[in-house]
Design a protein around this motif. Structure first.
Motif, PDB file in Angstrom:
ATOM      1  N   LYS A 155       7.394 -55.184 -21.335  1.00 13.22           N
ATOM      2  CA  LYS A 155       7.503 -56.467 -22.040  1.00 13.22           C
ATOM      3  C   LYS A 155       7.223 -56.228 -23.516  1.00 13.22           C
ATOM      4  N   GLU A 190       2.647 -59.513 -27.800  1.00 13.73           N
ATOM      5  CA  GLU A 190       1.987 -58.925 -26.638  1.00 13.73           C
ATOM      6  C   GLU A 190       2.922 -57.884 -26.031  1.00 13.73           C
ATOM      7  N   HIS A 240       3.518 -54.967 -23.116  1.00  8.38           N
ATOM      8  CA  HIS A 240       3.122 -54.425 -21.827  1.00  8.38           C
ATOM      9  C   HIS A 240       3.905 -53.134 -21.613  1.00  8.38           C
ATOM     10  N   GLU A 285       4.094 -49.388 -18.956  1.00  6.39           N
ATOM     11  CA  GLU A 285       3.631 -48.649 -17.786  1.00  6.39           C
ATOM     12  C   GLU A 285       3.457 -47.183 -18.151  1.00  6.39           C
ATOM     13  N   GLU A 295       0.210 -50.266 -15.261  1.00  4.91           N
ATOM     14  CA  GLU A 295       0.649 -51.036 -16.424  1.00  4.91           C
ATOM     15  C   GLU A 295      -0.560 -51.450 -17.261  1.00  4.91           C
ATOM     16  N   CYS A 300      -1.632 -53.453 -21.263  1.00  2.00           N
ATOM     17  CA  CYS A 300      -1.087 -54.376 -22.255  1.00  2.00           C
ATOM     18  C   CYS A 300      -2.017 -54.458 -23.463  1.00  2.00           C
TER      19      CYS A 300
END
Length: 371
Positions: free
Chosen positions: A270, A282, A284, A286, A331, A333
């Protein structure tokens, strides 16, 4: 906040300062001091205002320095940090420390100056005013700081570690200690297990400064301190190594159990394509371990911020530490702010986002920041 920084030292504060000094010494020329100290404050920034008031303070206090110090000490409030007036309230004592830093450096005034700084650091901070004494009277000041490592006040103990930082923000550098930090390390050794987190965080920041000039020495100290270390000291060492880890220095990563990564991938899940100045982003992503062995990973985020000249400069944000088994992924963030601050100005343009895993840069994408 910018306005409060600029206007904190105003006419009302000058009157409060005059009242406290007049109460301590009825002969203090209250009216003359107010008139001189309040004149010309408009248009000046925080430090210049404080310096202007300190100059008026010098002219109003007794010409005999020890006598002037006694007046200042009698005028001080309670030892607890000031809370009235918010986070800026303790800056009330900034002119006091400037007076001590400028006018108390004669060797004959050393004891009076140390007494003043011991008192002032329990109300504001003497981390700036102690530095001229470290440069002018190095041995005597280091000896006094050694005594203060055992002071009952955590504010005094923190002065030892914060005042000796070679790269203290807003202060001139301690060049001799940059060359040879051995005397500073001797003080930090006495504070590494201090009961106050307030002090231990300062010790970590001091070590972090030392590491920017002597990375190998920082790693040497970190390894020694990690032996049989309680959790509090382990946190201190990790905090001290943060800049070295962000730079991806293998020796620093090894201290925290993070070796050069192998088979590590980062995949963004994201990340908006566009953002606005004043807003937030923001991200995100992995992190996956494609190797056949478990790995300890320090994960950071580098954002390459636009500068006024069109160039970019990365700022690294801590994300978290992971331990991933073979084939495992997790993941993480991070939220990044583009709010305009007094300490950081943001500019429109493309901003590159990059994961840093044990110092290895892995691209995530680009966000176009507009007005």
């Amino acid at each position: 906040m910018a306005d409060s920084l600029k206007t904190f030292f105003d006419a009302r504060l000058v009157e409060r300062l005059a009242a406290s000094l007049h109460q301590a010494a009825p002969s203090f020329p209250r009216a003359n001091f107010i008139r001189e100290a309040a004149k010309g404050l408009d248009g000046q920034e925080l430090m210049d205002r404080a310096r202007h008031i300190a100059g008026a303070l010098h002219r109003a206090l007794p010409s005999d320095y020890p006598e002037a110090v006694e007046v200042l000490l009698r005028s001080l409030g309670a030892q607890a940090k000031l809370t009235e007036g918010g986070a800026m309230a303790s800056f009330f004592y900034l002119p006091h420390t400037m007076f001590i830093a400028e006018h108390g450096l004669a060797l004959a005034h050393f004891e009076a100056s140390m007494r003043a700084q011991h008192a002032l650091t329990q109300r504001f901070t003497a981390e700036f005013s102690i530095r001229p004494y470290l440069e002018r009277h190095t041995a005597k000041t280091l000896a006094r700081l050694r005594e203060w490592t055992e002071d009952p006040s955590e504010h005094v103990r923190r002065l030892v570690s914060e005042g000796t930082r070679t790269r203290l923000p807003w202060a001139s550098r301690l060049r001799e200690f940059q060359k040879d930090p051995t005397p500073v390390l001797a003080l930090l050794e006495r504070l590494k297990d201090d009961p106050a987190l307030y002090v231990r965080r300062s010790v970590a920041n001091n070590l972090n400064d030392i590491g920017k000039d002597h990375p190998a020495l920082l790693v040497q100290v970190a390894k020694a301190w990690m032996r049989d270390a309680p959790p509090e000291r382990k946190w201190l060492v990790r905090h001290a190594l943060r800049s070295s880890i962000k730079r991806g220095e293998p020796a620093a990563l090894e201290v925290v159990g993070a070796k050069p990564p192998s088979g590590i991938e980062a995949r963004v899940t994201k990340l908006p394509r566009r953002a606005s100045l004043g807003g937030t982003v923001e991200v995100h992503f992995e992190v996956a371990n494609r190797s056949k062995k478990p790995q300890t990973l320090v994960v950071d985020l580098a954002v390459h911020f636009q500068k006024a000249n069109g160039e970019t400069r990365p700022k690294v944000f801590k994300v978290r530490e992971l331990t991933l088994g073979p084939g495992q992924a997790e993941e993480v963030c991070k939220r990044v702010s583009f709010e305009q601050l007094t300490t950081r100005k943001h500019y429109a343009g493309p901003h590159r986002f990059e994961a840093l895993v044990n110092g290895l840069g892995l691209p995530l994408g680009v966000v176009e920041v507009g007005r």
